[in-house]
Write a protein that holds these residues in place. Structure first.
Motif, mmCIF file in Angstrom:
data_model
loop_
_atom_site.group_PDB
_atom_site.id
_atom_site.type_symbol
_atom_site.label_atom_id
_atom_site.label_comp_id
_atom_site.label_asym_id
_atom_site.label_seq_id
_atom_site.Cartn_x
_atom_site.Cartn_y
_atom_site.Cartn_z
ATOM 1 N N GLU A 66 82.072 76.150 49.781
ATOM 2 C CA GLU A 66 83.254 75.321 49.987
ATOM 3 C C GLU A 66 84.467 76.095 49.490
ATOM 4 O O GLU A 66 84.394 76.777 48.469
ATOM 5 C CB GLU A 66 83.143 74.012 49.204
ATOM 6 C CG GLU A 66 81.964 73.157 49.632
ATOM 7 C CD GLU A 66 81.770 71.972 48.704
ATOM 8 O OE1 GLU A 66 82.471 70.959 48.928
ATOM 9 O OE2 GLU A 66 80.959 72.074 47.773
ATOM 10 N N ALA A 67 85.552 75.984 50.210
ATOM 11 C CA ALA A 67 86.786 76.675 49.824
ATOM 12 C C ALA A 67 87.968 75.786 50.182
ATOM 13 O O ALA A 67 87.886 74.952 51.088
ATOM 14 C CB ALA A 67 86.899 78.020 50.532
ATOM 15 N N GLY A 68 89.069 75.983 49.466
ATOM 16 C CA GLY A 68 90.264 75.204 49.746
ATOM 17 C C GLY A 68 91.508 75.965 49.321
ATOM 18 O O GLY A 68 91.447 76.851 48.466
ATOM 19 N N GLY A 69 92.637 75.621 49.910
ATOM 20 C CA GLY A 69 93.903 76.264 49.587
ATOM 21 C C GLY A 69 94.840 76.183 50.777
ATOM 22 O O GLY A 69 94.708 75.302 51.627
ATOM 23 N N SER A 70 95.780 77.115 50.844
ATOM 24 C CA SER A 70 96.750 77.173 51.936
ATOM 25 C C SER A 70 96.675 78.538 52.609
ATOM 26 O O SER A 70 96.603 79.557 51.933
ATOM 27 C CB SER A 70 98.171 76.960 51.397
ATOM 28 O OG SER A 70 98.300 75.674 50.860
ATOM 29 N N TRP A 71 96.695 78.541 53.938
ATOM 30 C CA TRP A 71 96.658 79.804 54.683
ATOM 31 C C TRP A 71 98.011 80.492 54.579
ATOM 32 O O TRP A 71 99.045 79.910 54.872
ATOM 33 C CB TRP A 71 96.338 79.576 56.153
ATOM 34 C CG TRP A 71 94.943 79.130 56.443
ATOM 35 C CD1 TRP A 71 94.576 77.939 57.008
ATOM 36 C CD2 TRP A 71 93.734 79.842 56.220
ATOM 37 N NE1 TRP A 71 93.209 77.878 57.136
ATOM 38 C CE2 TRP A 71 92.659 79.042 56.667
ATOM 39 C CE3 TRP A 71 93.433 81.094 55.675
ATOM 40 C CZ2 TRP A 71 91.333 79.431 56.598
ATOM 41 C CZ3 TRP A 71 92.105 81.485 55.596
ATOM 42 C CH2 TRP A 71 91.075 80.670 56.057
#
Length: 193
Positions: A66-71
């Protein structure tokens, strides 16, 4: 109409005029600073969450990432303010990307999209999805498990569709980073002085 206020005290009258000029100058500076702050708030109306990368392993084998953030692309631009989460399951050999973005220039609309990627290869160090075709071009996700990095590689379409909001040329690689970086870039871009 003649002003007879304090006619017999010219020094006091002059001091009152200077005080009026100072008050007007302070109000003008305050108005300029308020305008600047509102311009920045319009350009970056949301605070984006931090980035994260979680690897879940079974018996010495990675079975979920799982990963999260802003491109953010390599040249530092991110377009709209957006946040993304990616959930990859080895049992399904699929990654689900969920993105929410605020189109600041288009009236501040919030748009939420989900994209399902089939996985081309899954090792204990890297996940590569199959390429999918979107309105502006084709796109592949690469999750580097060893370094805990997520990348999106987009290749421009030779004939982009009319629904493509941000056409580009060539290839663009974006990294999934902390939202604070994307927010700070939008704030710096919006600062008029």
């Amino acid at each position: 109409m003649k002003n007879d206020f304090l006619r017999d005290r010219p020094k006091l009258r002059r001091m009152i005029r200077y005080a009026e000029i100072i008050v007007i100058a302070i109000l003008a500076v305050n108005a300029a600073l308020t305008w600047r702050e509102l311009k920045i708030l319009r350009a970056a109306p949301v605070i984006l969450p931090a980035s994260w990368f979680i690897v879940t392993a079974g018996v010495e084998k990675v079975n979920r990432v799982e990963a999260g953030g802003s491109w953010v692309s390599a040249d530092g631009t991110s377009g709209n303010l957006q946040t993304t989460t990616i959930d990859c399951l080895k049992t399904r050999m699929q990654c689900m990307e969920s993105s929410a973005q605020v189109a600041v220039n288009d009236g501040g609309f919030l748009e939420n999209t989900q994209t399902l990627f089939d996985i081309e290869s899954w090792t204990d160090t890297e996940i590569i999805t199959k390429t999918i075709v979107q309105s502006c071009g084709s796109r592949t996700l690469i999750l580097d498990i060893a370094n805990k990095l997520a990348s999106s590689v987009m290749k421009a379409s030779s004939s982009p569709s009319t629904t493509c909001k941000q056409p580009f040329v060539g290839e663009r690689t974006s990294k999934l980073v902390a939202g604070q970086k994307a927010h700070a870039a939008a704030v710096n871009k919006a600062k008029p002085f």
